[in-house]
Design a protein around this motif. Sequence first.
Motif, PDB file in Angstrom:
ATOM      1  N   ASP A  59     -58.504   4.364 -15.551  1.00  0.00           N
ATOM      2  CA  ASP A  59     -59.561   5.171 -16.276  1.00  0.00           C
ATOM      3  C   ASP A  59     -60.407   5.658 -15.562  1.00  0.00           C
ATOM      4  O   ASP A  59     -60.859   6.973 -15.812  1.00  0.00           O
ATOM      5  CB  ASP A  59     -60.247   3.943 -17.221  1.00  0.00           C
ATOM      6  CG  ASP A  59     -61.170   4.491 -18.204  1.00  0.00           C
ATOM      7  OD1 ASP A  59     -60.756   5.588 -19.100  1.00  0.00           O
ATOM      8  OD2 ASP A  59     -62.529   4.097 -18.031  1.00  0.00           O
ATOM      9  N   TYR A  60     -61.014   5.377 -14.519  1.00  0.00           N
ATOM     10  CA  TYR A  60     -61.870   5.908 -13.553  1.00  0.00           C
ATOM     11  C   TYR A  60     -61.251   7.318 -12.810  1.00  0.00           C
ATOM     12  O   TYR A  60     -61.855   8.266 -12.691  1.00  0.00           O
ATOM     13  CB  TYR A  60     -62.390   5.034 -12.469  1.00  0.00           C
ATOM     14  CG  TYR A  60     -63.406   3.892 -12.725  1.00  0.00           C
ATOM     15  CD1 TYR A  60     -64.166   4.149 -13.957  1.00  0.00           C
ATOM     16  CD2 TYR A  60     -63.709   2.676 -12.026  1.00  0.00           C
ATOM     17  CE1 TYR A  60     -65.145   3.276 -14.514  1.00  0.00           C
ATOM     18  CE2 TYR A  60     -64.620   1.900 -12.449  1.00  0.00           C
ATOM     19  CZ  TYR A  60     -65.322   2.179 -13.318  1.00  0.00           C
ATOM     20  OH  TYR A  60     -66.098   1.097 -13.923  1.00  0.00           O
ATOM     21  N   LYS A  74     -58.988   9.143 -14.177  1.00  0.00           N
ATOM     22  CA  LYS A  74     -58.685   9.879 -15.227  1.00  0.00           C
ATOM     23  C   LYS A  74     -60.149  10.649 -15.424  1.00  0.00           C
ATOM     24  O   LYS A  74     -60.300  11.802 -15.563  1.00  0.00           O
ATOM     25  CB  LYS A  74     -58.270   9.343 -16.579  1.00  0.00           C
ATOM     26  CG  LYS A  74     -58.334  10.243 -17.873  1.00  0.00           C
ATOM     27  CD  LYS A  74     -57.431   9.420 -18.915  1.00  0.00           C
ATOM     28  CE  LYS A  74     -58.467   8.544 -19.654  1.00  0.00           C
ATOM     29  NZ  LYS A  74     -57.846   7.880 -20.813  1.00  0.00           N
ATOM     30  N   ARG A  75     -61.171   9.844 -15.565  1.00  0.00           N
ATOM     31  CA  ARG A  75     -62.635  10.436 -15.597  1.00  0.00           C
ATOM     32  C   ARG A  75     -62.766  11.485 -14.658  1.00  0.00           C
ATOM     33  O   ARG A  75     -63.503  12.534 -14.699  1.00  0.00           O
ATOM     34  CB  ARG A  75     -63.499   9.382 -15.828  1.00  0.00           C
ATOM     35  CG  ARG A  75     -63.350   8.500 -16.895  1.00  0.00           C
ATOM     36  CD  ARG A  75     -64.837   7.684 -17.271  1.00  0.00           C
ATOM     37  NE  ARG A  75     -64.529   6.564 -17.861  1.00  0.00           N
ATOM     38  CZ  ARG A  75     -65.629   5.588 -17.942  1.00  0.00           C
ATOM     39  NH1 ARG A  75     -66.793   5.476 -17.693  1.00  0.00           N
ATOM     40  NH2 ARG A  75     -65.206   4.484 -18.584  1.00  0.00           N
TER      41      ARG A  75
END
Length: 596
Positions: free
Chosen positions: A546-547, A549-550
């Motif tokens: 998720d990180y 992707k961000r």
Amino acid sequence: MKFSNEFIEQVRQANDIVSVISDYVSLKRQGRNFWACCPFHNEKTASFSVASDKGFFYCFGCHASGDVFKFIMMKENLTFGEAVTRLAERAHIPLPVMEKSAQEIERDRQIAQLYEVNEMAGNFYHNCLLKTHYGKAGLDYFHKRHLSDATILNFKLGYAPDSWNKLTEAFMKKGISGTLLVTLGLAKEKNGRFYDAFRNRVIFPIKDGRGRIVGFGGRVLDESKPKYLNSPETPIFNKRRLLFAMDVAHKSIYEQQNVILVEGYMDVIAAHNRGISNVVASLGTSFTIEQARILQRQAKELTLSYDMDSAGRKATLRAMEIVRGMGMRIRVVSLPQGKDPDEYINSAGPDAFRTAVDEAPNVLDYMLQTAMQQHDSSTLEGKAAVTAMIIPALAAVDNRIILEAFLTKTARQLQIDESAVRSEFNKYIAQHPEAGQLQVHVSTDILDKNMAARGKGTMAVAEENILRFLMEQPNACERIQTKVDVEFFMNERRRNIYRILLNVYGHQGMYTKSDIQEKLTPEESEELARIMVLQDIPMDEAVLMDYVKRFRLAELQKRYEVHSKKAAAFSHSGDTRFVEELTECKRIKEEMKKWS
């Protein structure tokens, strides 16, 4: 002195940061961390946070920050090497044999010379006492105080002749400079001439824990002032960190697990003279936290034998405050007719003094007894006066069970309602938050202060969590660096910390906290400490992706904005390159859709 990172980590592991900081400030657990009002700036609510599991502290108010070594450096004004040495000694870890720099060798030579000259001075005063006609007055004084010749020899007691410059002249003839004698407090200087600092006084050598003479105390034989004269602070003499006679008392203190703390040189020597050897004194200063830590390592019980006048009661309260949280019990000796230990031992005998010590009440009982003796508790005024005397002592109690029991006991002794005593106690605590009984109130603006320190970057939280995770899990470095590029970090300080983590890991295949910290700037060290005291976020594969992707989206967004501005500028000026920029914008948009 430079220590290896392996040794530094060994010392770090042996010194729990909460335990170390608790020697200086009262910490209270709230949530995962421990909190206190900052010891480095004045504040009424706590913004000083300690992460025990991470080994870092950070103040959200003044930004004081670091690890256990940095805390000791700041509190004690030490270099890093001195802080490592201090904490190694605290944990009883022997120092490694190290190669020293030329500067360190010269400093050691100068320190050794100070010890050597002090030893010479000790011999000079001792010989004057025992082997010259000058010392007769001093010897008569010690004999009148009932000291045996063996005690005089054991403590290496001396006499400074009633002469302008006996010591100074003798030592300067041996090539010892007047400036060095002044540094040690053995001489004074006026108009370029040097003269003795101690004259016509009996001399008490002051030794460190290794038996080396570090200073002197001198007492007059008449009524002249000052009655006592002590050596000044020097590179080898710090009164706060020494106890008189600790060098000869430490074994007995450890064996008995009890130390008797008295006020004066002669109180100590009189006790040892009659076989009571677990007795020490502070050095002309009030009892200090450094002295308490020395005693804590040797004994579980501290017995105070002070003059119990107003000053003595204040000193007792001070001692209570200092040993709070150290696990030491305190008792108070009350000698008949207000005699000091020297007088009482010589008049009543050592067994009577031992009995007084054995029967000494704990500090709360003593305070209550004293208050009841001084005030008529049958009157309302007397009850109020007793309560006012005992409450400051109760406020220094860190055990809630003892506190509750003694509040009840005080009310029963005074024959008043317990709620009245509690009301006065609570009123005192509200007026004296420094007493430490109030629950720690964490500053309400901690979140705002943290947001300000964090900065406005949209990826700030992700940057923090990745850095904190990597500081604790070096073996995850290889996995994360393949997914998170250095340039993804928006904040410069955090980007540099991440770069250092990757570089050190790349060279060593592993790293310690020391490996990383030694390469950081002060600003980066502050930022790392702030990050380390924040709440952990579990870093599983889903969170990591998720990180990633961000980070990718943030980086793509930044690139899109750059190319979009170029396209607009080229279009405005009629430049055909705007087509290339539009194409790149479209390609970035497509990639952003994939990551979304």
